[in-house]
Design a protein around this motif. Structure first.
Motif, PDB file in Angstrom:
ATOM      1  N   GLU A 112       0.819  -1.094   0.110  1.00  0.00           N
ATOM      2  CA  GLU A 112       0.074   0.032  -0.109  1.00  0.00           C
ATOM      3  C   GLU A 112       0.789   1.227   0.000  1.00  0.00           C
ATOM      4  OE1 GLU A 112      -0.535  -2.453   2.471  1.00  0.00           O
ATOM      5  OE2 GLU A 112      -1.988  -3.251   1.237  1.00  0.00           O
ATOM      6  N   LEU A 115       0.078   8.526  -1.365  1.00  0.00           N
ATOM      7  CA  LEU A 115       0.545   9.215  -2.532  1.00  0.00           C
ATOM      8  C   LEU A 115       1.698  10.055  -2.850  1.00  0.00           C
ATOM      9  CD1 LEU A 115      -3.032  10.955  -2.425  1.00  0.00           C
ATOM     10  CD2 LEU A 115      -2.549   8.836  -3.335  1.00  0.00           C
ATOM     11  N   GLU A 118       4.044   7.242  -4.522  1.00  0.00           N
ATOM     12  CA  GLU A 118       3.472   6.506  -5.798  1.00  0.00           C
ATOM     13  C   GLU A 118       4.322   6.627  -7.003  1.00  0.00           C
ATOM     14  OE1 GLU A 118      -0.498   6.420  -8.568  1.00  0.00           O
ATOM     15  OE2 GLU A 118      -0.179   8.288  -7.281  1.00  0.00           O
ATOM     16  N   ASN A 128      -0.587   0.397 -10.227  1.00  0.00           N
ATOM     17  CA  ASN A 128      -1.747   0.641  -9.361  1.00  0.00           C
ATOM     18  C   ASN A 128      -2.611  -0.412  -9.547  1.00  0.00           C
ATOM     19  OD1 ASN A 128      -1.159   3.148  -7.750  1.00  0.00           O
ATOM     20  ND2 ASN A 128      -1.257   4.003  -9.672  1.00  0.00           N
ATOM     21  N   SER A 130      -5.422  -0.430  -7.267  1.00  0.00           N
ATOM     22  CA  SER A 130      -6.601   0.380  -6.985  1.00  0.00           C
ATOM     23  C   SER A 130      -6.425   1.580  -6.164  1.00  0.00           C
ATOM     24  CB  SER A 130      -7.661  -0.593  -6.166  1.00  0.00           C
ATOM     25  OG  SER A 130      -7.023  -0.920  -4.962  1.00  0.00           O
ATOM     26  N   ARG A 131      -7.256   2.507  -6.331  1.00  0.00           N
ATOM     27  CA  ARG A 131      -6.968   3.793  -5.490  1.00  0.00           C
ATOM     28  C   ARG A 131      -8.130   3.495  -4.460  1.00  0.00           C
ATOM     29  NH1 ARG A 131      -3.685   8.258  -5.931  1.00  0.00           N
ATOM     30  NH2 ARG A 131      -3.978   8.342  -8.140  1.00  0.00           N
ATOM     31  N   ASP A 132      -7.441   3.595  -3.195  1.00  0.00           N
ATOM     32  CA  ASP A 132      -8.159   3.053  -1.981  1.00  0.00           C
ATOM     33  C   ASP A 132      -8.619   4.294  -1.138  1.00  0.00           C
ATOM     34  OD1 ASP A 132      -8.364   0.425  -2.697  1.00  0.00           O
ATOM     35  OD2 ASP A 132      -6.193   0.506  -2.237  1.00  0.00           O
ATOM     36  N   GLU A 143      -6.655   8.729   1.453  1.00  0.00           N
ATOM     37  CA  GLU A 143      -6.318   8.193   0.002  1.00  0.00           C
ATOM     38  C   GLU A 143      -5.203   7.454  -0.194  1.00  0.00           C
ATOM     39  OE1 GLU A 143      -6.780   9.688  -4.677  1.00  0.00           O
ATOM     40  OE2 GLU A 143      -7.129  11.167  -3.040  1.00  0.00           O
ATOM     41  N   TYR A 144      -5.071   6.394  -0.666  1.00  0.00           N
ATOM     42  CA  TYR A 144      -3.744   5.595  -0.713  1.00  0.00           C
ATOM     43  C   TYR A 144      -3.854   4.852  -2.082  1.00  0.00           C
ATOM     44  CZ  TYR A 144      -6.024   1.699   1.762  1.00  0.00           C
ATOM     45  OH  TYR A 144      -6.758   0.687   2.124  1.00  0.00           O
ATOM     46  N   ASN A 145      -2.873   4.050  -2.340  1.00  0.00           N
ATOM     47  CA  ASN A 145      -2.871   3.143  -3.499  1.00  0.00           C
ATOM     48  C   ASN A 145      -2.507   1.718  -2.962  1.00  0.00           C
ATOM     49  OD1 ASN A 145      -3.240   5.087  -5.789  1.00  0.00           O
ATOM     50  ND2 ASN A 145      -1.194   5.872  -5.127  1.00  0.00           N
TER      51      ASN A 145
END
Length: 156
Positions: A112, A115, A118, A128, A130-132, A143-145
């Motif tokens: 995970e 941002l 990234e 990526n 998903s953008r979670d 917000e995180y990836n």
């Protein structure tokens, strides 16, 4: 320069490195309540718990910890570089190490990403997935990836 498993004696220095880096680097991307959340999940207790499991690694130069990463099976977590040493290749060095460790037994790596990190991971071949969005308090969102990297050298 060497990489080794973190020990209980290293926990305070790992904690300070992590907290100082979060506070210095995340302020350009995240709001204060989000920074506080990151600080809380990377608490000294969480670090000590992972050290006890034997899954925390540190990169040392002249007996000073310059980077850390936590590795649970094929899941990389808590990758931080000492704030004044960011951009000098220490993040890449500790990532090279943990990626080689994962490649011994797995075909893919999962992590995970904040941002903030990234682009670092994308340059390393992560994609990526998903953008979670995580509700962290009072309806506030973090917000995180979720990212993956597929390894050709891994095996199951």
């Amino acid at each position: 320069m060497k990489i080794k498993r973190g020990t209980t004696e290293d926990s305070q220095e790992i904690f300070h490195l992590t907290q100082d880096t979060i506070r210095a680097i995340y302020k350009n991307v995240y709001k204060q309540y989000q920074i506080d959340f990151f600080s809380d999940i990377h608490s000294k207790e969480a670090i000590e718990k992972d050290i006890a499991k034997g899954i925390v690694y540190i990169l040392l130069c002249d007996n000073i910890i310059l980077a850390t990463a936590t590795l649970a099976e094929n899941h990389i977590m808590r990758v931080f570089v000492e704030k004044s040493h960011i951009g000098r290749g220490y993040g890449s060095k500790i990532m090279d190490f943990v990626e080689r460790e994962v490649a011994r037994n797995y075909d893919e790596i999962v992590l995970e990403s904040s941002l903030v990190a990234e682009q670092f991971y994308i340059r390393r071949g992560y994609i990526n997935v998903s953008r979670d969005f995580l509700e962290i308090n009072d309806g506030r969102i973090l917000e995180y990836n979720t990212m993956k990297k597929f390894l050709t050298a891994g095996r199951k």
